[in-house]
Design a protein around this motif. Structure first.
Motif, PDB file in Angstrom:
ATOM      1  N   TYR A 251       0.880  -1.177   0.000  1.00  0.00           N
ATOM      2  CA  TYR A 251       0.000   0.000   0.000  1.00  0.00           C
ATOM      3  C   TYR A 251       0.914   1.224   0.000  1.00  0.00           C
ATOM      4  CZ  TYR A 251       0.744   0.394   5.133  1.00  0.00           C
ATOM      5  OH  TYR A 251       1.306   0.516   6.392  1.00  0.00           O
ATOM      6  N   ASN A 264      -8.273   4.770   2.443  1.00  0.00           N
ATOM      7  CA  ASN A 264      -8.807   4.389   1.129  1.00  0.00           C
ATOM      8  C   ASN A 264      -7.771   3.602   0.327  1.00  0.00           C
ATOM      9  OD1 ASN A 264     -11.335   5.587   1.491  1.00  0.00           O
ATOM     10  ND2 ASN A 264     -10.537   7.602   0.904  1.00  0.00           N
ATOM     11  N   ARG A 267      -7.664   0.114   1.684  1.00  0.00           N
ATOM     12  CA  ARG A 267      -8.805  -0.689   1.191  1.00  0.00           C
ATOM     13  C   ARG A 267      -8.571  -1.131  -0.255  1.00  0.00           C
ATOM     14  NH1 ARG A 267     -12.247   1.910   3.666  1.00  0.00           N
ATOM     15  NH2 ARG A 267     -12.733   0.382   5.256  1.00  0.00           N
ATOM     16  N   ARG A 268      -8.044  -0.229  -1.091  1.00  0.00           N
ATOM     17  CA  ARG A 268      -7.738  -0.607  -2.475  1.00  0.00           C
ATOM     18  C   ARG A 268      -6.748  -1.768  -2.515  1.00  0.00           C
ATOM     19  NH1 ARG A 268      -3.710  -1.004  -5.396  1.00  0.00           N
ATOM     20  NH2 ARG A 268      -2.361  -0.090  -3.797  1.00  0.00           N
ATOM     21  N   ASN A 271      -8.370  -5.122  -1.197  1.00  0.00           N
ATOM     22  CA  ASN A 271      -9.345  -5.721  -2.118  1.00  0.00           C
ATOM     23  C   ASN A 271      -8.666  -6.344  -3.341  1.00  0.00           C
ATOM     24  OD1 ASN A 271     -11.502  -5.057  -0.461  1.00  0.00           O
ATOM     25  ND2 ASN A 271     -11.892  -3.096  -1.483  1.00  0.00           N
ATOM     26  N   PHE A 306     -10.020  -0.018  10.583  1.00  0.00           N
ATOM     27  CA  PHE A 306      -9.873  -0.816   9.356  1.00  0.00           C
ATOM     28  C   PHE A 306      -9.411  -2.241   9.695  1.00  0.00           C
ATOM     29  CE2 PHE A 306      -7.105  -2.297   5.875  1.00  0.00           C
ATOM     30  CZ  PHE A 306      -8.000  -2.278   4.816  1.00  0.00           C
ATOM     31  N   GLU A 310     -11.649  -5.558   8.997  1.00  0.00           N
ATOM     32  CA  GLU A 310     -11.175  -6.541   8.021  1.00  0.00           C
ATOM     33  C   GLU A 310     -10.504  -7.756   8.666  1.00  0.00           C
ATOM     34  OE1 GLU A 310     -11.885  -6.485   4.941  1.00  0.00           O
ATOM     35  OE2 GLU A 310     -12.583  -4.429   4.670  1.00  0.00           O
TER      36      GLU A 310
END
Length: 541
Positions: A251, A264, A267-268, A271, A306, A310
């Motif tokens: 990330y 964000n 999360r990208r 996923n 987060f 998750e």
């Protein structure tokens, strides 16, 4: 045969052994072979040597361990901080010692955060206590303060045989030192409880991080463990992930926003990774290495939420927690924020956080002292973790003693407090001054941009590399920033680490440089980088 080794085999074996002895110029006393005549000795000696050579050739075989047969995970490991650029720096140092002329007189190793190697003075109290523990006869010396002796006696009482080097400690570490670590965490976090049973003393923070990753990685194929790491990152993480054959999940930190962490982006990354692995670990470095950012309280809350949402195991690398320089920035531990977010989070999010003697104001890299605090671990996994730690017996006991002084320093009213505080503040104030100096000087150079150095002890400036230089780097089979850093080393003697060793966005180039050299030497270093960069741009324009 009465010669060494005996000739008890058949005729061929007997002849071979005796031939080998003859080739070595010795005479075996073997009743089955007549003594050589004086005439023709040279001829027979030559024949014997030839026979011995043939035997040696037959005995040789291929190596068991080769690049093809070695562990492929180890071969995949890369560690840029001590990579090719540092090896080249070592070669240049040898050439300088031999008197070979260079455009410079010394190599300045700005590649690694080794404070004392760069001239930082040790903290007196820490060295006093470790000296007392190492040589207890000094406890009778009037040269040492009583508060240092008190701590040394307590540590020695916790050691087997009242000796630092006489016995191994418990695999989890000396109990009284783990108690001191827990007390330190409670003070640091404003009363948030810490249990010594959740504290594990380690061989530097690196040992703790590698150990936790080792116990977390499992599965195969798409169920193989994915480990989320920041880019740029400290290469320990990518190296450990490669060694364990886990899946690295990148990330990206936001360079345009002072290397901030954006949920964000987390999360990208998560996923996308779910398509090819099972992401279950999230690594955070705060303050950042190599980027120097200090995360805000809001950012940490978002990351914890987060991880809870998750179901990710959190690793918080907090070894630079004392190194915060920018106004408006403050270190917040993940443990403290987790606790303050309430029981739903605090009782469920699995968190391992790490600290070390190597950074901060201490800079005691060589002692290899560190600890990790692991909370919300499954009871059965706790047993497995202790089993894994017991394989390496225990961390260095001298390093454990050094860690104890980091978490149990002199307090107001004690004899050593004023000197300790003076030394600590001097180191941190100097680092703050050098952080600002580095940022300001880099940002005056065309083609270099450096974000504010909010914390830690490195600059990670972005550098512009012209297309002609990129093409030449390809010819030399180098990454463009490696080519740049190699040229910088060869022309100025300054050793820095290319950004590609830490990870960076495609098409951007950086290098990491420590801010540890003394102020005057740092100014010279920065001026040399400036002059080199301007010439580099002119050459490849």
């Amino acid at each position: 045969c009465k010669g060494p080794g005996g000739c008890r085999g058949g005729r061929e074996e007997m002849a071979s052994r005796c031939a080998a002895w003859l080739a070595a110029g010795r005479q075996p006393s073997c009743p089955r072979l007549p003594p050589p005549a004086r005439h023709g000795t040279a001829r027979r000696s030559s024949a014997a040597k030839a026979s011995a050579v043939k035997i040696t050739e037959k005995a040789s075989r291929e190596k068991i361990l080769t690049l093809e047969s070695m562990n492929p995970q180890v071969k995949a490991v890369e560690y840029a901080v001590r990579g090719p650029i540092v090896l080249k720096a070592g070669e240049i140092e040898k050439e300088l010692r031999k008197g070979i002329k260079k455009p410079f007189t010394e190599v300045i190793k700005a590649n690694i955060g080794d404070a004392h190697a760069m001239g930082q003075r040790p903290i007196t109290f820490l060295r006093q206590v470790v000296a007392l523990c190492t040589y207890p006869n000094l406890l009778d010396s009037p040269s040492f303060p009583e508060d240092a002796k008190k701590r040394a006696r307590r540590i020695l009482q916790g050691c087997g045989g009242n000796s630092l080097g006489k016995t191994y400690s418990a695999s989890q570490g000396i109990n009284c030192i783990r108690e001191d670590v827990a007390s330190y965490i409670e003070r640091r976090d404003g009363g948030v409880p810490a249990d010594p049973d959740n504290i594990y003393l380690t061989t530097g923070a690196s040992d703790g991080i590698a150990t936790i990753l080792k116990i977390l990685v499992s599965g195969g194929g798409r169920s193989r463990t994915g480990v989320m790491i920041p880019i740029p990152q400290y290469p320990l993480y990518s190296a450990a992930i490669s060694e364990l054959d886990a899946i690295q999940v990148n990330y990206y930190l936001d360079e345009e926003n002072c290397w901030a962490l954006d949920v964000n982006e987390l999360r990208r990354s998560l996923n996308e990774a779910k398509a090819y692995c099972n992401p279950k670990v999230l690594c955070i470095i705060n303050p950042g290495n190599p980027t120097g950012q200090v995360q805000s309280r809001k950012c940490i809350e978002d990351v914890i939420h987060f991880a809870w949402e998750e179901k990710l195991f959190l690793l918080a690398d907090e070894v630079y927690q004392d190194n915060v320089y920018s106004e408006g920035c403050q270190f917040h531990s993940f443990k403290k924020i987790l606790y303050e977010m309430g029981p739903e989070y605090y009782n469920n999010v699995e968190l391992a956080s790490f600290h070390s003697t190597s950074k901060g104001y201490m800079g005691e890299c060589g002692y290899r002292g560190g600890y990790m605090e692991v909370i919300n671990l499954h009871p059965e996994i706790k047993g497995q973790l202790i089993k894994l730690l017991s394989v390496r017996l225990c961390p260095p006991v001298s390093g454990q003693a050094a860690m104890d002084i980091v978490v149990n320093p002199p307090v107001p009213g004690e004899e050593s407090y004023s000197q300790f505080l003076k030394e600590k503040e001097s180191v941190l104030n100097n680092l703050a001054k050098k952080a600002k100096l580095t940022e300001d000087m880099f940002n005056k150079v065309p083609g270099i941009h450096c974000n504010p150095l909010q914390g830690a002890m490195y600059a990670f400036p972005q550098i512009f590399i012209p297309s002609k230089a990129i093409e030449e780097a390809k010819v030399h089979k180098m990454a463009p920033d490696m080519f740049y850093c190699m040229k910088l080393l060869e022309e100025t003697g300054i050793c820095v680490v290319p950004g590609s060793g830490f990870g960076q966005r495609e098409g951007s180039y950086h290098f990491r440089m420590t801010i540890l050299p003394p102020v005057e030497k740092l100014k010279i270093l920065l001026e040399k980088v400036k002059d080199f960069h301007i010439k580099f741009l002119e050459k490849y324009a």
